[in-house]
Design a protein around this motif. Structure first.
Motif, mmCIF file in Angstrom:
data_model
loop_
_atom_site.group_PDB
_atom_site.id
_atom_site.type_symbol
_atom_site.label_atom_id
_atom_site.label_comp_id
_atom_site.label_asym_id
_atom_site.label_seq_id
_atom_site.Cartn_x
_atom_site.Cartn_y
_atom_site.Cartn_z
ATOM 1 N N PRO A 42 87.844 62.233 117.282
ATOM 2 C CA PRO A 42 87.912 63.664 117.542
ATOM 3 C C PRO A 42 86.538 64.326 117.542
ATOM 4 N N SER A 43 86.447 65.431 118.228
ATOM 5 C CA SER A 43 85.221 66.214 118.279
ATOM 6 C C SER A 43 84.822 66.614 116.860
ATOM 7 N N GLY A 44 83.554 66.438 116.539
ATOM 8 C CA GLY A 44 83.064 66.791 115.218
ATOM 9 C C GLY A 44 83.049 65.649 114.227
ATOM 10 N N PHE A 45 83.595 64.499 114.616
ATOM 11 C CA PHE A 45 83.607 63.347 113.701
ATOM 12 C C PHE A 45 82.170 62.998 113.341
ATOM 13 N N PRO A 46 81.894 62.705 112.071
ATOM 14 C CA PRO A 46 80.516 62.463 111.650
ATOM 15 C C PRO A 46 79.931 61.167 112.200
ATOM 16 N N ASP A 47 78.622 61.035 112.081
ATOM 17 C CA ASP A 47 77.891 59.900 112.642
ATOM 18 C C ASP A 47 78.172 58.584 111.937
ATOM 19 N N LEU A 48 78.354 58.631 110.623
ATOM 20 C CA LEU A 48 78.500 57.402 109.841
ATOM 21 C C LEU A 48 79.681 57.483 108.882
ATOM 22 N N ILE A 49 80.319 56.333 108.674
ATOM 23 C CA ILE A 49 81.311 56.165 107.624
ATOM 24 C C ILE A 49 80.716 55.148 106.656
ATOM 25 N N ILE A 50 80.652 55.500 105.392
ATOM 26 C CA ILE A 50 80.079 54.622 104.380
ATOM 27 C C ILE A 50 81.167 54.292 103.371
ATOM 28 N N LEU A 51 81.334 52.996 103.108
ATOM 29 C CA LEU A 51 82.303 52.533 102.118
ATOM 30 C C LEU A 51 81.529 52.013 100.914
ATOM 31 N N PHE A 52 81.716 52.667 99.776
ATOM 32 C CA PHE A 52 80.948 52.308 98.580
ATOM 33 C C PHE A 52 81.764 52.615 97.334
ATOM 34 N N ASN A 53 81.844 51.636 96.446
ATOM 35 C CA ASN A 53 82.493 51.827 95.151
ATOM 36 C C ASN A 53 83.911 52.383 95.303
ATOM 37 N N HIS A 54 84.674 51.807 96.223
ATOM 38 C CA HIS A 54 86.070 52.178 96.490
ATOM 39 C C HIS A 54 86.231 53.619 96.967
ATOM 40 N N THR A 55 85.207 54.133 97.609
ATOM 41 C CA THR A 55 85.233 55.507 98.108
ATOM 42 C C THR A 55 84.759 55.524 99.560
ATOM 43 N N ILE A 56 85.363 56.404 100.355
ATOM 44 C CA ILE A 56 84.961 56.599 101.748
ATOM 45 C C ILE A 56 84.106 57.862 101.814
ATOM 46 N N TYR A 57 82.922 57.717 102.395
ATOM 47 C CA TYR A 57 82.004 58.844 102.580
ATOM 48 C C TYR A 57 81.844 59.119 104.072
ATOM 49 N N PHE A 58 81.979 60.377 104.454
ATOM 50 C CA PHE A 58 81.741 60.805 105.820
ATOM 51 C C PHE A 58 80.347 61.418 105.843
ATOM 52 N N CYS A 59 79.466 60.869 106.679
ATOM 53 C CA CYS A 59 78.060 61.269 106.673
ATOM 54 C C CYS A 59 77.621 61.758 108.053
ATOM 55 N N GLU A 60 77.248 63.011 108.125
ATOM 56 C CA GLU A 60 76.676 63.578 109.343
ATOM 57 C C GLU A 60 75.159 63.526 109.201
ATOM 58 N N VAL A 61 74.484 62.966 110.179
ATOM 59 C CA VAL A 61 73.033 62.806 110.124
ATOM 60 C C VAL A 61 72.377 63.911 110.956
ATOM 61 N N LYS A 62 71.400 64.555 110.348
ATOM 62 C CA LYS A 62 70.653 65.614 111.016
ATOM 63 C C LYS A 62 69.165 65.455 110.718
ATOM 64 N N THR A 63 68.348 65.981 111.609
ATOM 65 C CA THR A 63 66.912 66.031 111.349
ATOM 66 C C THR A 63 66.654 67.109 110.297
ATOM 67 N N ARG A 64 65.410 67.223 109.895
ATOM 68 C CA ARG A 64 65.045 68.206 108.869
ATOM 69 C C ARG A 64 65.467 69.622 109.274
ATOM 70 N N LYS A 65 65.338 69.935 110.554
ATOM 71 C CA LYS A 65 65.671 71.281 111.037
ATOM 72 C C LYS A 65 67.024 71.345 111.740
ATOM 73 N N GLY A 66 67.686 70.209 111.888
ATOM 74 C CA GLY A 66 68.959 70.163 112.621
ATOM 75 C C GLY A 66 70.068 70.914 111.907
ATOM 76 N N ARG A 67 70.963 71.495 112.689
ATOM 77 C CA ARG A 67 72.095 72.254 112.143
ATOM 78 C C ARG A 67 73.399 71.729 112.713
ATOM 79 N N GLN A 68 74.433 71.818 111.899
ATOM 80 C CA GLN A 68 75.756 71.423 112.370
ATOM 81 C C GLN A 68 76.276 72.437 113.381
ATOM 82 N N ARG A 69 76.957 71.923 114.375
ATOM 83 C CA ARG A 69 77.632 72.804 115.331
ATOM 84 C C ARG A 69 78.952 73.264 114.717
#
Length: 101
Positions: A42-69
């Protein structure tokens, strides 16, 4: 540093620390034959999915000045309302902080 470079550094760091990290391609691409290919996410889905310590993390990657739409913010809110972890990373250190506190 470009967003793509930050994303790659995060993926490499995760691999070095035996953390599963998946890149999520989002969007549509026009094929040579004129048809559209849709990644299915779907539109807006984050760039990365990280699986760590039995937890799912949704990670959106941005530059220092980047903003979420707006559609990314809407997706983030939906994820958080359901009790999942969603964060914006501008560096590997942001990922470390999200995973380890």
């Amino acid at each position: 540093m470009r967003e793509h470079d930050i994303q790659n550094s995060i993926r490499l760091w995760c691999g070095e620390h035996d953390i599963l990290c998946f890149r999520c391609n989002v969007g549509k691409v026009k094929m040579e034959d004129g048809r559209w290919f849709d990644t299915g996410l779907p539109s807006g889905f984050p760039d990365l999915i990280i699986l760590f310590n039995h937890t799912i993390y949704f990670c959106e990657v941005k530059t220092r000045k980047g903003r979420q739409r707006e559609y990314q913010i809407n997706f983030m809110n939906q994820i958080r309302e359901r009790g999942y972890i969603y964060f914006v990373a501008r560096s590997v250190q942001d990922v470390e902080k999200a995973l380890y506190g």
